[in-house]
Design an enzyme around this catalytic site. Sequence first.
Site, short mmCIF file in Angstrom:
data_model
loop_
_atom_site.label_atom_id
_atom_site.label_comp_id
_atom_site.label_asym_id
_atom_site.label_seq_id
_atom_site.Cartn_x
_atom_site.Cartn_y
_atom_site.Cartn_z
N ALA A 182 11.25 -7.19 -9.40
CA ALA A 182 10.14 -8.13 -9.14
C ALA A 182 9.40 -7.70 -7.89
CB ALA A 182 10.68 -9.55 -9.00
N GLY A 183 9.07 -6.40 -7.83
CA GLY A 183 8.24 -5.88 -6.73
C GLY A 183 6.79 -5.86 -7.18
N GLU A 188 2.50 -6.80 -11.15
CA GLU A 188 1.14 -6.45 -11.61
C GLU A 188 1.15 -6.09 -13.10
OE1 GLU A 188 -0.92 -4.91 -7.42
OE2 GLU A 188 -0.58 -3.44 -9.00
N LEU A 316 1.65 3.21 0.26
CA LEU A 316 0.32 2.68 -0.01
C LEU A 316 -0.70 3.79 0.15
CD1 LEU A 316 0.65 -0.60 2.11
CD2 LEU A 316 0.73 -0.42 -0.39
N HIS A 441 -21.26 -20.37 4.57
CA HIS A 441 -20.86 -21.44 3.67
C HIS A 441 -21.75 -21.40 2.43
CE1 HIS A 441 -19.44 -25.31 2.25
NE2 HIS A 441 -20.72 -25.65 2.03
P1 NAD Z 1 9.32 -2.29 -4.95
O1 NAD Z 1 10.19 -1.65 -3.96
O2 NAD Z 1 8.10 -3.03 -4.53
O3 NAD Z 1 10.21 -3.32 -5.85
C1 NAD Z 1 11.34 -2.90 -6.57
C2 NAD Z 1 12.21 -4.12 -6.86
O4 NAD Z 1 13.26 -3.75 -7.74
C3 NAD Z 1 12.86 -4.72 -5.62
O5 NAD Z 1 12.57 -6.09 -5.58
C4 NAD Z 1 14.35 -4.44 -5.86
O6 NAD Z 1 15.18 -5.43 -5.29
C5 NAD Z 1 14.44 -4.44 -7.38
N1 NAD Z 1 15.60 -3.72 -7.94
C6 NAD Z 1 16.08 -2.52 -7.54
N2 NAD Z 1 17.15 -2.19 -8.32
C7 NAD Z 1 17.34 -3.17 -9.23
C8 NAD Z 1 18.28 -3.41 -10.29
N3 NAD Z 1 19.26 -2.53 -10.60
N4 NAD Z 1 18.19 -4.55 -11.02
C9 NAD Z 1 17.20 -5.45 -10.73
N5 NAD Z 1 16.30 -5.28 -9.73
C10 NAD Z 1 16.36 -4.15 -8.99
O7 NAD Z 1 8.96 -1.12 -5.99
P2 NAD Z 1 7.84 -0.98 -7.10
O8 NAD Z 1 7.34 -2.30 -7.54
O9 NAD Z 1 8.46 -0.07 -8.11
O10 NAD Z 1 6.67 -0.24 -6.34
C11 NAD Z 1 6.89 1.07 -5.78
C12 NAD Z 1 6.04 1.29 -4.57
O11 NAD Z 1 4.68 1.43 -4.95
C13 NAD Z 1 6.14 0.18 -3.57
O12 NAD Z 1 6.30 0.72 -2.29
C14 NAD Z 1 4.82 -0.52 -3.68
O13 NAD Z 1 4.40 -1.08 -2.46
C15 NAD Z 1 3.89 0.58 -4.16
N6 NAD Z 1 2.82 -0.01 -4.96
C16 NAD Z 1 1.85 -0.71 -4.32
C17 NAD Z 1 0.87 -1.33 -5.07
C18 NAD Z 1 -0.21 -2.11 -4.36
O14 NAD Z 1 -0.39 -1.89 -3.17
N7 NAD Z 1 -0.90 -3.03 -5.02
C19 NAD Z 1 0.88 -1.28 -6.44
C20 NAD Z 1 1.90 -0.58 -7.05
C21 NAD Z 1 2.87 0.05 -6.29
#
Ligand code: NAD
Length: 462
Positions: A182-183, A188, A316, A441
């Site tokens: 849920a990252g 997204e 990022l 505004h």
């Molecule tokens: P993330 O690190 O944001 O989230 C990964 C999630 O997976 C974490 O919450 C973690 O606890 C969970 N997780 C890990 N292992 C797991 C398991 N075995 N079972 C269940 N949950 C588990 O990673 P992401 O979403 O893959 O993104 C990767 C990178 O790319 C990040 O650094 C992010 O900031 C970047 N990114 C940024 C944007 C943006 O700025 N809008 C968009 C996409 C990606």
Amino acid sequence: MSDPYDLIVIGAGPGGYVAAIRAAQLGMKAAVVEREERLGGTCLRVGCIPSKALLETTDLFEKSRHDFSERGIIASDVSVDLPKMMAHKDGVVAQLDGGIQSLLKKHRIDRHFGHGRLLGDGKVEVAGPSGTTQFDGKHILIATGSVAASFPGMEPDGDRIGTSTEALSWPDVPDHLVVIGAGVIGLELGTVWRRLGAQVSVLEYLPRILPGTDSQIAHEAQKILQKQGLEFHLGTKVQNVSADGTNCRVEIESDAPIECDRVLIAVGRRPCTERLGLNHAGIETDQRGFIRVNSAYRTTAPGVFAIGDVIGGAMLAHKAEEEGIACVEKIATGHGHVNYGNIPGVIYTAPEIASVGETEDDLTERGHGYRVGRFSFAANGRARASGHMEGFVKVIADAENDRVLGVHIIGAHAGELIAEAAVAMEFGASSEDIARCCHAHPTLAETVREAALAVDKRAIHS
Ligand code: NAD
């Protein structure tokens, strides 16, 4: 052999190509080495840009189904042409790729197509479709970015089990999509496919979503996303993922397995350093594989620098760009700087989530005194008129001197609104400074001013 380049950049993502342009602006003869046909890296090819194209388009679809009728617009029988939606996204990527190619030409930056490898002594080998060539560089910059991470038992299978790359191009809408993590990516892309009609279950190892985000904002985001239809299973550790035909099975620790027809693995990213010749060139990495650099982005090999995802920190595009510019400016002028305390982050769900600076959680942990002002979008006229009432702005200011330490927003156009906060913080603004700036505004930006006023308990509209 031709004259050496002043700078050879390996990797033409947002960090690499921007560094090359800045180098050219500073009078350096620069080249970029890129193994993909398209320039722009993960961000442009399979990341930020295509995901935003799909998010914007599916947002229109969602609005046409749920919001239009309330506002007197009759749009019956609205449906999705998925191949056309994907073609639109691919068209956006192609246009921007063309834009970068033109920028390189304009700055007389050579583009070498192929896989770059360090040979030591300022030499870079490029293995491309037309053979292998060597180039000399007085300086070499590694900007090779990152790739999706996976764990043993949880690997993409090239079909039903994919990473963000595949999930940006699936040919049909899954009935049931399981998102692992849920990252940012999970939320997204989970949003994209939910809007297109999939049941989406998000499995997260931690007891909360969006680790690192202000916990109050993350809590609000979870409530809103749940209301939209995303299902969250928190504190859930995935152990194994497998696929048999169109059926996938997700095994989790201490609970029944989940059956679905597609899986998105979104558990983070790792540095991309395969076959770069790091050992050969004497470049050290840390335990997680990120290239070690000093404050001037110098690696442990003389004349070799590294920036962006491959050195760690926030993954990022704009952080990589800043580092690319600072690195090249340091090489050319001796000066260059990135303010790591002031790098905004945006999550493009609806509503958007954006933040800059410290969270309440960070400050509480450090025992640093602060005051908070909050203001809801529901109390803002423009938000009401446009139907964007969800969310709030939070301004955090130092308890002693009122300097703004962090701003966190969940609400419509948060990604645009956060720019004001980042500029204010760069200039060392106090919450009083923001509060005393006239904001037009009716605009959503008034929510930022009201939150700044709320730090001193004098918001007007709450
Ligand atoms: P993330 O690190 O944001 O989230 C990964 C999630 O997976 C974490 O919450 C973690 O606890 C969970 N997780 C890990 N292992 C797991 C398991 N075995 N079972 C269940 N949950 C588990 O990673 P992401 O979403 O893959 O993104 C990767 C990178 O790319 C990040 O650094 C992010 O900031 C970047 N990114 C940024 C944007 C943006 O700025 N809008 C968009 C996409 C990606």
